[in-house]
Design a protein around this motif. Sequence first.
Motif, short mmCIF file in Angstrom:
data_model
loop_
_atom_site.label_atom_id
_atom_site.label_comp_id
_atom_site.label_asym_id
_atom_site.label_seq_id
_atom_site.Cartn_x
_atom_site.Cartn_y
_atom_site.Cartn_z
N TYR A 588 0.85 -1.19 0.00
CA TYR A 588 0.00 0.00 0.00
C TYR A 588 0.88 1.25 0.00
O TYR A 588 1.81 1.37 0.81
N ILE A 589 0.60 2.18 -0.93
CA ILE A 589 1.41 3.40 -1.06
C ILE A 589 0.74 4.53 -0.30
O ILE A 589 -0.46 4.80 -0.48
N PHE A 590 1.50 5.20 0.54
CA PHE A 590 0.96 6.35 1.26
C PHE A 590 2.08 7.35 1.50
O PHE A 590 3.27 7.05 1.31
N ARG A 595 9.93 15.06 8.60
CA ARG A 595 10.33 16.04 9.62
C ARG A 595 11.33 17.05 9.08
O ARG A 595 11.93 17.80 9.86
N GLU A 596 11.52 17.10 7.77
CA GLU A 596 12.39 18.09 7.16
C GLU A 596 11.55 19.20 6.54
O GLU A 596 10.34 19.08 6.38
N VAL A 597 12.23 20.31 6.17
CA VAL A 597 11.55 21.46 5.56
C VAL A 597 12.27 21.82 4.27
O VAL A 597 13.51 21.85 4.22
N GLU A 598 11.50 22.05 3.21
CA GLU A 598 12.06 22.42 1.91
C GLU A 598 11.20 23.53 1.32
O GLU A 598 9.97 23.43 1.27
N ASP A 599 11.85 24.62 0.89
CA ASP A 599 11.14 25.77 0.32
C ASP A 599 10.06 26.30 1.26
O ASP A 599 9.01 26.79 0.82
N GLY A 600 10.28 26.17 2.55
CA GLY A 600 9.33 26.68 3.53
C GLY A 600 8.18 25.75 3.82
O GLY A 600 7.27 26.11 4.58
N PHE A 601 8.19 24.54 3.26
CA PHE A 601 7.10 23.58 3.46
C PHE A 601 7.66 22.29 4.06
O PHE A 601 8.80 21.91 3.79
N GLU A 602 6.84 21.62 4.87
CA GLU A 602 7.23 20.33 5.40
C GLU A 602 7.35 19.32 4.25
O GLU A 602 6.57 19.35 3.30
N VAL A 603 8.36 18.44 4.36
CA VAL A 603 8.62 17.45 3.32
C VAL A 603 7.89 16.15 3.66
O VAL A 603 7.96 15.65 4.78
N TYR A 604 7.19 15.63 2.66
CA TYR A 604 6.53 14.33 2.76
C TYR A 604 7.05 13.44 1.64
O TYR A 604 7.24 13.90 0.51
N GLU A 605 7.22 12.16 1.94
CA GLU A 605 7.68 11.23 0.92
C GLU A 605 6.74 10.02 0.84
O GLU A 605 6.05 9.69 1.80
N TYR A 606 6.75 9.38 -0.33
CA TYR A 606 5.91 8.21 -0.55
C TYR A 606 6.64 6.95 -0.11
O TYR A 606 7.80 6.72 -0.49
N ILE A 607 5.97 6.14 0.69
CA ILE A 607 6.52 4.88 1.17
C ILE A 607 5.45 3.79 1.01
O ILE A 607 4.31 4.08 0.63
N GLN A 608 5.82 2.54 1.30
CA GLN A 608 4.90 1.42 1.16
C GLN A 608 4.91 0.54 2.40
O GLN A 608 5.93 0.40 3.08
N ASP A 609 3.75 -0.05 2.66
CA ASP A 609 3.62 -1.05 3.71
C ASP A 609 2.34 -1.82 3.43
O ASP A 609 1.41 -1.30 2.81
N ASP A 610 2.27 -3.06 3.84
CA ASP A 610 1.03 -3.82 3.71
C ASP A 610 -0.02 -3.21 4.61
O ASP A 610 0.28 -2.67 5.69
N ALA A 611 -1.28 -3.28 4.17
CA ALA A 611 -2.34 -2.63 4.91
C ALA A 611 -3.63 -3.43 4.78
O ALA A 611 -3.76 -4.30 3.91
N LYS A 612 -4.57 -3.12 5.63
CA LYS A 612 -5.89 -3.75 5.57
C LYS A 612 -6.95 -2.71 5.91
O LYS A 612 -6.75 -1.82 6.75
#
Length: 758
Positions: A588-590, A595-612
């Motif tokens: 599952y992609i989410f 916890r980093e900041v880039e261009d004045g915005f919080e950084v979010y990255e796409y990761i995967q894990d099994d989900a239900k």
Amino acid sequence: MKSYILILFVGLSAVLHSQNTITGTITNTENEKLLGVEVYINELHKGTSTNEKGYFELTNLPSNTLKITVAYIGYKTEIKTIKLTQEITTLNFVLKESVFKMDEVIISTPFNKLQSQNVMKVEKTTLKQIQNQGAVTLNDGINTIPGVETVSTGIGIGKPVIRGLRGNRVLVYSSGIRLENQQWGDEHGLGVDDSSIESLEVIKGPASLLYGSDALGGVLYFNPAKFAKTNELDLNAGHTYFSNTEGSKTHFGFKKSFNSWKFLANGSRSEHSDYKTSDVYRVSNTRFNETNFNSAIGYNNKFISSALRFSYNRSNIGIPEEIGEQTTEKHLELPYQDLTTKMISFDNTIFLGESKITAIGGYTFNTRKEFEDEHHHDEHEEGDLDEDEHDEHEEVFDPSILLKLKTYNYDVKWHLPKSENFEAIVGVQGMHQTNENGGEEILIPNAKTNDIGVMATAIYSKGIHNLQGGVRFDYRSLDTEEHIIAHEDELHVFNALDKSFENISASLGYKTTLFNNIETRLNLASGFKAPNLSELSSNGVHHGSNRFELGNSDLDSERNYQSDLSLEYKTNHFEITVNGFYNYISDYIFISPTREVEDGFEVYEYIQDDAKLYGGEFGLHLHPHPLDWLHIYSNFEMVIGKQDNGEYLPLIPANKLTNTLRAEFNSIGKFKNNFLSLTYENTFKQDNVGVFETPTSSYNLLNFGAGTSYSFNKVNLDFNLNLNNALDKGYISHLSRLKSNGIQNIGRNVVASLKISI
């Protein structure tokens, strides 16, 4: 292309003719002739209605097996399959009374059966039912369907959520082809307006067998507006006023059908200022406007039935960030988006004696522009201007983001010859898509996507037993270009990708009747979703979601396995339904904060894990005797989403209980189709939250609705009045993108609409 199609139509009409005709009489169980009963053949886009003697006639029909649908308010819908082997066929119907809503033919599933006969449970609602809710937008209206919610940013931006799944996991179909409008982004709406549709069907759960990748979570299938009945002319126009946004919507429609040819055109224009919360503050830049136009031409004879449709949608939507200047201005301020979608679809059914071929081709051109800062360029170079001319030339603002998405779709199915108990379909579907950047900033790279899928499905029916299954293979290739973008003191790099994904999907469903009166459906299905461009390669600020997003080129396809169980008990005055599901998704992609900041915005990255994900919907409908005018509805919906590590998935809707009292009076003097409704929505506290979310408090909303119709001569007036959030409750939805800023959802809103039909 258009000229070729018109020449083809004209050629067919000149050389082909048919003499096949169906006639008949429609009565009720007391042998009374019924006036105005709709008789329709979906695959021919052709229909008529009964006269005062209950008589109907359909001409110019193919020598093939056809499904005739007969529908009338207050009676059970009938559908008959008939093989035409002679020039004139007589087909009579005796309709039985029904206090519940009319049974509907389901178009989004392959065998086009009535909902009561369908192996897969599909929710269907008509345009009129959506409009009776007083929704500001179509996005808002679909929230009334159990199991369906919306991730929203204000009222002009919203994306559907089906049982906790959203984005590219939910496919949207319009005019028979998949809608491609950068739907991975949460920063814009559906791009479909209710002026172009007849009804909406919702498949909740894996539909990859029918639609391929991106249908892992479900499908919203918008059935386009029907053509007029044979040899009739329909004209309509209307206006709707929204008090909260001081907004308005005006629409028009035209339909004309002959024996073989059919035409229609409709359009709408809406404008809204910033919406107001319960504490009388307007949320800055939630204003938006939308323009829509749709047209269609249809033709049928004994060999072919065709419909060519064109739709145009343009939306200008403000991107809200705060509660600032208080104004009812409708002119957009920065930042805002300009979104345009143009779609052409060509739908054909070719009759081949015992079998038939359905073929749909489509082209979609979507342009997404985002204006963030007052950067601009001059129409002339500085050196080309005299000093006197320098202050007089025009300045043209450039979009900071410009995405052009071109999509070609095809869907060809062969419906094999039917036997008494068995039907089967084999088919091939595909897509070719290009994405091109033209702005100063880049969210996703230039790319080419190619899909191809082959499928086979069949159904076996005998008595109360119905067994349906199928299998499908899909292949997707994705190629992107390299981009190196200088941004302030850093470089944002988009590496070139050459990826491919493949999958086998399957489904098996069984429907029967237990204990003589409990309709039971059990469905097992698998699906998949290839990672999209945003998930693979994002490297920039998404202003609509207020974050800097980083893609992950190592993502694998999501694959899911879902089981659904549906039980439905119904008598003449009582109906109860229970739908439960369990959905396991591997990889599952989410998106998760770094916890980093880039261009004045919080950084979010796409990761995967099994989900239900698991949960369901519970519905009750009571029609107490002898109070035949009263309907009592109650619906409860819930979904829980978890990662394998036990943490909750983000943006999962809160549990909700909706109770409605509805009074219907078919005739009060000259007023027809009268109704009054009261709805109480109880949304529970959501404390099962993802790692970057906070709990959301519970809230209750009270809504009122009323409507009536009045006819004189050949003119029909429809009037609706809705009062939504009547108590002006201050609340924040868990799926609101403005929740992190503490901004409330829309306050009290009066919606009044008038429609004139001729």
